[in-house]
Structures are given as C-alpha cells and as structure tokens.
Design a protein around this motif. Structure first.
Motif, PDB file in Angstrom:
ATOM      1  N   GLU A  82      -4.678  13.017   9.784  1.00  0.00           N
ATOM      2  CA  GLU A  82      -4.504  12.198  10.982  1.00  0.00           C
ATOM      3  C   GLU A  82      -5.583  11.118  11.145  1.00  0.00           C
ATOM      4  O   GLU A  82      -5.282   9.948  11.361  1.00  0.00           O
ATOM      5  CB  GLU A  82      -4.489  13.115  12.209  1.00  0.00           C
ATOM      6  N   LYS A  83      -6.839  11.536  10.986  1.00  0.00           N
ATOM      7  CA  LYS A  83      -7.936  10.612  11.239  1.00  0.00           C
ATOM      8  C   LYS A  83      -7.907   9.453  10.222  1.00  0.00           C
ATOM      9  O   LYS A  83      -7.986   8.279  10.608  1.00  0.00           O
ATOM     10  CB  LYS A  83      -9.270  11.384  11.167  1.00  0.00           C
ATOM     11  N   SER A  84      -7.768   9.818   8.951  1.00  0.00           N
ATOM     12  CA  SER A  84      -7.752   8.774   7.916  1.00  0.00           C
ATOM     13  C   SER A  84      -6.568   7.842   8.140  1.00  0.00           C
ATOM     14  O   SER A  84      -6.687   6.616   8.023  1.00  0.00           O
ATOM     15  CB  SER A  84      -7.612   9.368   6.525  1.00  0.00           C
TER      16      SER A  84
ATOM     17  N   LEU B  68       0.860  -1.183   0.000  1.00  0.00           N
ATOM     18  CA  LEU B  68       0.000   0.000   0.000  1.00  0.00           C
ATOM     19  C   LEU B  68       0.898   1.235   0.000  1.00  0.00           C
ATOM     20  O   LEU B  68       1.777   1.364   0.859  1.00  0.00           O
ATOM     21  CB  LEU B  68      -0.881   0.001   1.259  1.00  0.00           C
ATOM     22  N   VAL B  69       0.684   2.107  -0.976  1.00  0.00           N
ATOM     23  CA  VAL B  69       1.459   3.354  -1.030  1.00  0.00           C
ATOM     24  C   VAL B  69       0.478   4.511  -0.853  1.00  0.00           C
ATOM     25  O   VAL B  69      -0.510   4.609  -1.580  1.00  0.00           O
ATOM     26  CB  VAL B  69       2.198   3.509  -2.385  1.00  0.00           C
ATOM     27  N   LEU B  70       0.747   5.372   0.108  1.00  0.00           N
ATOM     28  CA  LEU B  70      -0.126   6.528   0.340  1.00  0.00           C
ATOM     29  C   LEU B  70       0.551   7.796  -0.171  1.00  0.00           C
ATOM     30  O   LEU B  70       1.769   7.974  -0.006  1.00  0.00           O
ATOM     31  CB  LEU B  70      -0.423   6.685   1.829  1.00  0.00           C
ATOM     32  N   SER B  71      -0.255   8.642  -0.773  1.00  0.00           N
ATOM     33  CA  SER B  71       0.248   9.924  -1.297  1.00  0.00           C
ATOM     34  C   SER B  71      -0.697  11.037  -0.853  1.00  0.00           C
ATOM     35  O   SER B  71      -1.897  10.813  -0.762  1.00  0.00           O
ATOM     36  CB  SER B  71       0.282   9.833  -2.826  1.00  0.00           C
ATOM     37  N   PRO B  72      -0.186  12.235  -0.596  1.00  0.00           N
ATOM     38  CA  PRO B  72      -1.105  13.309  -0.184  1.00  0.00           C
ATOM     39  C   PRO B  72      -1.909  13.886  -1.346  1.00  0.00           C
ATOM     40  O   PRO B  72      -2.938  14.486  -1.129  1.00  0.00           O
ATOM     41  CB  PRO B  72      -0.164  14.372   0.394  1.00  0.00           C
ATOM     42  N   THR B  73      -1.435  13.727  -2.587  1.00  0.00           N
ATOM     43  CA  THR B  73      -2.209  14.294  -3.702  1.00  0.00           C
ATOM     44  C   THR B  73      -2.560  13.215  -4.719  1.00  0.00           C
ATOM     45  O   THR B  73      -1.867  12.204  -4.860  1.00  0.00           O
ATOM     46  CB  THR B  73      -1.453  15.437  -4.435  1.00  0.00           C
ATOM     47  N   ARG B  74      -3.654  13.499  -5.413  1.00  0.00           N
ATOM     48  CA  ARG B  74      -4.184  12.524  -6.373  1.00  0.00           C
ATOM     49  C   ARG B  74      -3.223  12.327  -7.548  1.00  0.00           C
ATOM     50  O   ARG B  74      -2.979  11.209  -7.980  1.00  0.00           O
ATOM     51  CB  ARG B  74      -5.525  13.036  -6.908  1.00  0.00           C
TER      52      ARG B  74
ATOM     53  N   LEU C 142       1.751  13.053   7.505  1.00  0.00           N
ATOM     54  CA  LEU C 142       1.723  12.986   8.967  1.00  0.00           C
ATOM     55  C   LEU C 142       1.147  14.267   9.573  1.00  0.00           C
ATOM     56  O   LEU C 142       1.096  14.420  10.784  1.00  0.00           O
ATOM     57  CB  LEU C 142       3.129  12.723   9.513  1.00  0.00           C
ATOM     58  N   ASN C 143       0.692  15.159   8.704  1.00  0.00           N
ATOM     59  CA  ASN C 143       0.058  16.390   9.186  1.00  0.00           C
ATOM     60  C   ASN C 143      -1.316  16.109   9.761  1.00  0.00           C
ATOM     61  O   ASN C 143      -1.941  15.107   9.452  1.00  0.00           O
ATOM     62  CB  ASN C 143      -0.108  17.376   8.023  1.00  0.00           C
TER      63      ASN C 143
END
Ligand code: AMP
Length: 449
Positions: A183-185, A94-100, A178-179
C-alpha cells in the motif's frame, strides 16, 4: 490524492460464448507487431487478448481477469507497444509486478515483442545492484518494469529519474499489488506518475477492492472477465490425496518417482521446507532445487534458470514462485502444503497447463489442512478426483525417505540450523547440487526404488 468516483462494472465487455476467433489484424494490431507475434509463434490472439486489445486501442482503462497462462502479458504489452510506435518517447509505460521474477519475465516479453522496433526496457527489482539499475535508467528506456519497493527507492535516490512522462500504468497480479503490504509504496508511486494516463489492472484472481481501485484512479474502466473468477483451464487435470502428516514426504517421493523426469514444481508453505525437501530429495537422487525468499536474488535467478534450462527438473518453492511465472515445460504442480489463502491455489496450479498445454496438479492434504482444502474445493466448484496410490506401494519408500530425512537433519545441524545468514546455506546447496549431480549417473526410476 483526490480521485474521481469509480464504477467498476458499469461497462462489462461482451463475453459471448461462441465468438468468432479474430486475427491480430482484425483486433487492430499493426503489421510490424503481427510479425513480432508470428515470430513468437502467436498465430491467433488468446481470448483475453481478443477482448482487451480493441478496448485498449480505443484508449479505455481496463480491469482484466483471465486464467493463468492465458496470454495476459500480450494483452497489455501489444497495445502499449503499438501506442509507443505512434508516439515514441522514453519512460512511456510503467508495469508493476509483485515478484521480481515475474517483473523480469514481463520485461523479456516486451523486448521480444518490440525487438524489431527497438523497444528498450529497464527492470527495477530488489535484491540486485541498484547502481546497475540506475545506469539502465540513464539509457532512458521506453518501458520500466518494477517491483514497488525498489521503484520507490529509485524515485528517491536516483538523480534525474522521474516518471512524470508515463502514459501507461499496468498492475500485473493486481489483486496482490493492491494488498496492504504494497500500500505505502503504491501510494508513493501513484503520486509520482501523472493522473493523465491509461491504467490496466490484470490478474487471474480479482477481488473488488473498489476503494483501492479508486486510489489507482481508473477512469470508467472496462472490466473484461475472460473466464469466471476462480476457474482453471480444462487442460489442467487436478487431483487431491489425503495423506497422514507423518507420511507426506513418502507420498511426495512416491509421486515424483511415478512421474520420473517430469518437470515439476512442488509448493511448500515455508522457506525452511523448500530447503529441507530439496536436500531430502537430492539425497534420494532426484534433481531438485529450491527457490525461496530466503535466498539472495542472484541465487533465486540462478535456481530458476537451471530449472528452466532443464538442468534440474524439480523446483521446490514457496509462493514466491506462484504468481505469473511462465515456464512452459512445467507439467506437474504438487501442493506439498495446502495454501492457507485459497487464491494462491489457483496461481500455483496455473504454473502448468499454460497456453493450451496439458498439465497435472496434485494436492497432498493432511489432517490439519482439511479446512483450507475444502475452502479451495468450494471455489473450484466441484469435487476433485483422488490421486490413486496404494498405500503399501507408497510406504515401500519409507525406509529410504527416513534415512534421507535423517541425513538432511544432520546436514542442516552441521550447517548451523535455521539461523543462517540470509542467502547462505540455501545458496551453497544450489551450487553443490550441480557438482554432485553431474558426477552421478542418470536418475532412473529403478535406482530410486
Ligand atoms: P502469460 O499469461 O502472459 O504469462 O502467457 C502465457 C504463455 O502464453 C506465454 O508463454 C506466452 O508466450 C504465450 N502466449 C501469449 N499469447 C499467445 C498467443 N496469442 N498465442 C500463443 N501463445 C501465446
């Protein structure tokens, strides 16, 4: 969630100045993947790849800090794909990114590196049809690349979708993820994936958010700092120019005219400004196109694709485009507005001078932005040279700029001002731009003067 204590810097990776350049083979990459690198034109590993890959192959958790455009995606994608080759399974990483847009780009890189071995990925980002994404998940991809909010939606709504088998978690642009706004997600996602996994945190700027790192439950991570925290690549030529607020548009037009036909990104602080500036520039026959969070995702991608394809050469953007986007043709970054968060400066200017190429970054600073700029200069560590421009030459454009702004204001007023539906006017403008510009003859310099 209970976490083990994390010591972030207990095992710094060695960072000798004159390390011998190693090959991908020497790093432990298998032949199949070396061929894939070769087909992408990657002959030798970049510094962050050389530092990260051997540690990743040893099974360590990593915190990687390296300059923008330095090959970070490869640094985590290669070891993940290699590990997938050893034990193929669906929902492997799983790779998470802040922008689409960055998420899409990361998935493309996984697919490019893994094409010969059939690596499948799914991209889960907001603003696009959720059902289509559920169908992708039904095909059981190896790699899921997602923005946190949409991933959480799928975890709650997509029947049968689970991340319980995930072996790798990557947080790209980790300091942003990490901002507090994620946080919730992020908490929900961390609760949905196994604790027994490898975790990689990558970014060009990293703050010591140890508590949050603990939540991300890294286990004795190795910190690799390929470069100092806020450095920019030496091939990037950075300049500043103090300008009176009332003449900022004129300076922008002057520079864009001087750098005629250069592929440029112009950063503004607000979505409205992207729209104003692109309309104004188009009135002056520049091939500008806006991208901002106010546009629908389809239009955002449309604008980005047109910029990448060279149909328009000036992308007017908010910080939505400042992180991670890799558009090798970008030669110039203009900070039309100075970022209030100094870190964003480094991400913005990192859109150019990527992978060893040269690039120019020019910051336009008005009387109200001085403090923010000084903050940035402090982080850069030295005083930047001034962008040379004779004011009378700049003001040569004043009349035309004033007229173009008047037309822009009229157009926006006719269109109902700023209180447009989301994705409305901006999107129409993106479309109209093409019709209009195709009819026009070429945008040569003399015509604009
Ligand atoms: P990234 O920092 O991952 O966005 O990568 C920036 C650019 O460098 C992308 O265009 C990559 O294709 C390119 N790149 C990554 N690794 C290498 C390499 N080892 N050699 C040459 N180019 C690379």
């Amino acid at each position: 969630m209970e976490e083990e204590e994390v010591v972030v810097e207990e095992e710094e990776a060695e960072n000798e100045e004159e390390e011998e350049v190693q090959s991908f083979k020497e790093l432990g990459i298998v032949d199949q993947l070396i061929e894939a690198c070769d087909s992408l034109g990657w002959k030798l590993p970049t510094k962050i790849q050389a530092d990260a890959i051997p540690l990743a192959l040893q099974g360590k958790d990593l915190i990687g800090v390296a300059q923008t455009g330095s090959g970070k995606t490869g640094a985590f994608a290669l070891p993940i794909i290699q590990s997938l080759l050893d034990a193929p399974q669906a929902f492997f990483a799983l790779v998470l990114s802040p922008t689409r847009e960055l998420a899409i780009q990361i998935a493309e890189q996984f697919e490019a590196l893994g094409s010969s071995i059939g690596v499948k990925s799914a991209v889960l980002v907001g603003g696009v049809d959720q059902l289509q994404q559920s169908i992708q998940l039904g095909k059981r991809p190896h790699i899921v690349v997602a923005t946190p909010g949409r991933l959480v939606d799928h975890l709650s709504n997509t029947k049968g979708f689970s991340l319980r088998t995930i072996k790798y978690l990557v947080l790209d642009e980790a300091d942003r993820l990490l901002n507090v706004d994620f946080e919730k997600s992020l908490d929900e996602i961390l609760n949905a994936i196994p604790r027994e996994r490898r975790t990689y945190l990558f970014s060009a700027t990293m703050t010591k958010k140890v508590k949050k790192l603990q939540r991300a439950c890294l286990r004795n991570p190795v910190k690799i700092e390929a470069d100092s925290k806020y450095s920019t690549v030496i091939t990037l030529n950075q300049k500043y120019r103090f300008v009176p607020a009332k003449h900022k548009d004129c300076y922008l037009v002057y520079i864009l005219n001087e750098k005629s036909e250069t592929t440029s990104m112009v950063f503004t602080r607000t979505c409205e400004a992207t729209r104003h500036l692109s309309l104004m520039l188009r009135n002056l026959n520049f091939r500008a196109i806006p991208i901002s969070g106010q546009m629908t995702q389809a239009k955002r991608l449309g604008a980005l694709n047109k910029f990448k394809a060279g149909e328009c050469n000036i992308l007017i953007c908010t910080d939505v485009a400042s992180r991670g986007l890799d558009i090798p043709s970008v030669e110039l970054v203009i900070n039309y507005d100075i970022p209030t968060n100094s870190k964003d400066y480094f991400h913005r200017v990192g859109r150019t001078a990527r992978a060893g190429r040269t690039g120019v970054a020019i910051s336009l600073i008005n009387q109200y932005e001085l403090e923010w700029y000084l903050q940035i200069e402090k982080l850069i560590g030295y005083k930047l040279p001034e962008y040379p421009a004779q004011e009378e030459e700049v003001l040569f454009f004043l009349e035309r700029v004033t007229e173009a702004k008047r037309l822009t204001a009229m157009k926006i007023k006719e269109g109902g001002g700023h209180k447009r539906r989301r994705g409305g006017e901006d999107d129409e403008e993106v479309e109209k731009f093409h019709g209009k510009n195709n009819k026009r003859s070429s945008n040569n310099k003399s015509k604009r003067r």
